[in-house]
Write a protein that holds these residues in place. Sequence first.
Motif, short mmCIF file in Angstrom:
data_model
loop_
_atom_site.label_atom_id
_atom_site.label_comp_id
_atom_site.label_asym_id
_atom_site.label_seq_id
_atom_site.Cartn_x
_atom_site.Cartn_y
_atom_site.Cartn_z
N SER A 189 -5.02 -5.27 6.53
CA SER A 189 -5.21 -5.38 7.98
C SER A 189 -4.54 -6.65 8.48
O SER A 189 -4.62 -7.70 7.82
CB SER A 189 -6.70 -5.42 8.34
OG SER A 189 -7.33 -4.19 8.06
N ILE A 240 0.85 -1.18 0.00
CA ILE A 240 0.00 0.00 0.00
C ILE A 240 0.89 1.24 0.00
O ILE A 240 1.80 1.37 0.83
CB ILE A 240 -0.92 0.03 1.25
CG1 ILE A 240 -1.75 -1.25 1.34
CG2 ILE A 240 -1.82 1.26 1.23
CD1 ILE A 240 -2.78 -1.41 0.27
N SER A 295 -9.06 2.80 -2.15
CA SER A 295 -9.82 1.55 -2.05
C SER A 295 -8.94 0.38 -1.64
O SER A 295 -9.44 -0.75 -1.50
CB SER A 295 -10.49 1.24 -3.39
OG SER A 295 -9.52 1.09 -4.41
N ASN A 296 -7.67 0.62 -1.43
CA ASN A 296 -6.73 -0.45 -1.06
C ASN A 296 -6.48 -0.45 0.43
O ASN A 296 -6.23 0.60 1.03
CB ASN A 296 -5.40 -0.28 -1.81
CG ASN A 296 -5.57 -0.37 -3.32
OD1 ASN A 296 -6.25 -1.25 -3.82
ND2 ASN A 296 -4.96 0.57 -4.04
N SER A 297 -6.53 -1.62 1.03
CA SER A 297 -6.37 -1.71 2.47
C SER A 297 -5.75 -3.05 2.86
O SER A 297 -6.03 -4.09 2.23
CB SER A 297 -7.72 -1.55 3.17
OG SER A 297 -7.58 -1.55 4.56
N THR A 331 -4.19 -1.53 10.61
CA THR A 331 -4.72 -1.38 9.25
C THR A 331 -4.06 -0.18 8.57
O THR A 331 -3.91 0.89 9.17
CB THR A 331 -6.24 -1.17 9.27
OG1 THR A 331 -6.85 -2.29 9.91
CG2 THR A 331 -6.80 -1.04 7.86
N LYS A 332 -3.69 -0.38 7.31
CA LYS A 332 -3.19 0.70 6.46
C LYS A 332 -4.10 0.80 5.25
O LYS A 332 -4.35 -0.20 4.57
CB LYS A 332 -1.75 0.42 6.03
CG LYS A 332 -1.14 1.49 5.13
CD LYS A 332 0.30 1.12 4.75
CE LYS A 332 0.95 2.17 3.86
NZ LYS A 332 2.35 1.79 3.48
N THR A 333 -4.61 2.00 4.98
CA THR A 333 -5.57 2.20 3.90
C THR A 333 -5.13 3.35 3.00
O THR A 333 -4.65 4.38 3.49
CB THR A 333 -6.97 2.52 4.48
OG1 THR A 333 -7.38 1.45 5.34
CG2 THR A 333 -8.00 2.70 3.36
N ASN A 334 -5.29 3.14 1.72
CA ASN A 334 -5.04 4.20 0.75
C ASN A 334 -6.07 4.06 -0.36
O ASN A 334 -6.01 3.12 -1.16
CB ASN A 334 -3.62 4.11 0.18
CG ASN A 334 -3.19 5.41 -0.48
OD1 ASN A 334 -4.00 6.10 -1.08
ND2 ASN A 334 -1.90 5.74 -0.38
#
Length: 208
Positions: free
Chosen positions: A63, A12, A59-61, A54-57
């Motif tokens: 956990s 991500i 629509s990509n995530s 959790t790392k989110t960018n």
Amino acid sequence: DINEYLRCFDNISDAGATYSIKVLVDIPVDANPNSLINVGATGLSVGHVFLSITKTNGSNSVSQTLGFYPASDYKSLTLSPVSSKLADDGKSGATHEFNASLSLDGWNTAEFKALLNQLRLNSTMKYEIDGFNCANFIGASLNAVKPNTLNSVATTGINPLNPSELISIPWSPNGVYKALVDQKASNPYLPINTGVIDKSGNSSGPCF
């Protein structure tokens, strides 16, 4: 191998990413938060403290939900230091129960990466019920990056291996649970939930 799980976060992009960290606490006896140890049919249990990150960018995530355990068995049957392991507490179909949670938002990329490095470092420690257990592992990892993020109330209970002896455990699932209850009582607006029986979310799994 903890790196098989943590390297998934590299998939991500850092630019514009957001981070969510949640401490999850499973006390030994759901109906009795004051019980330090549960000696049941499946053996000795001191409960569990584990971490969902959790790392989110966009629509990509990714956990991962990870916890620190004795390597030989799910439950440590000795007070002596033993080899440890990191386990996936968010494995599909086998997610871990929790009774309290603390949500930690607002972490930046540098802090998140520092936390991952602390998890790697502390995963090399021996597991010891009254010295360096799952609660110590999570507390030490978080507090090294952001001091006083997680606390524990020192607790005393009967030594299950010697019922005539009392043992004091500075960090324990029971102690972390009590600390969260106290914090919530002091400030009801804190992102803390206690007195629940729930399951952790699914992990993304390892990346090879």
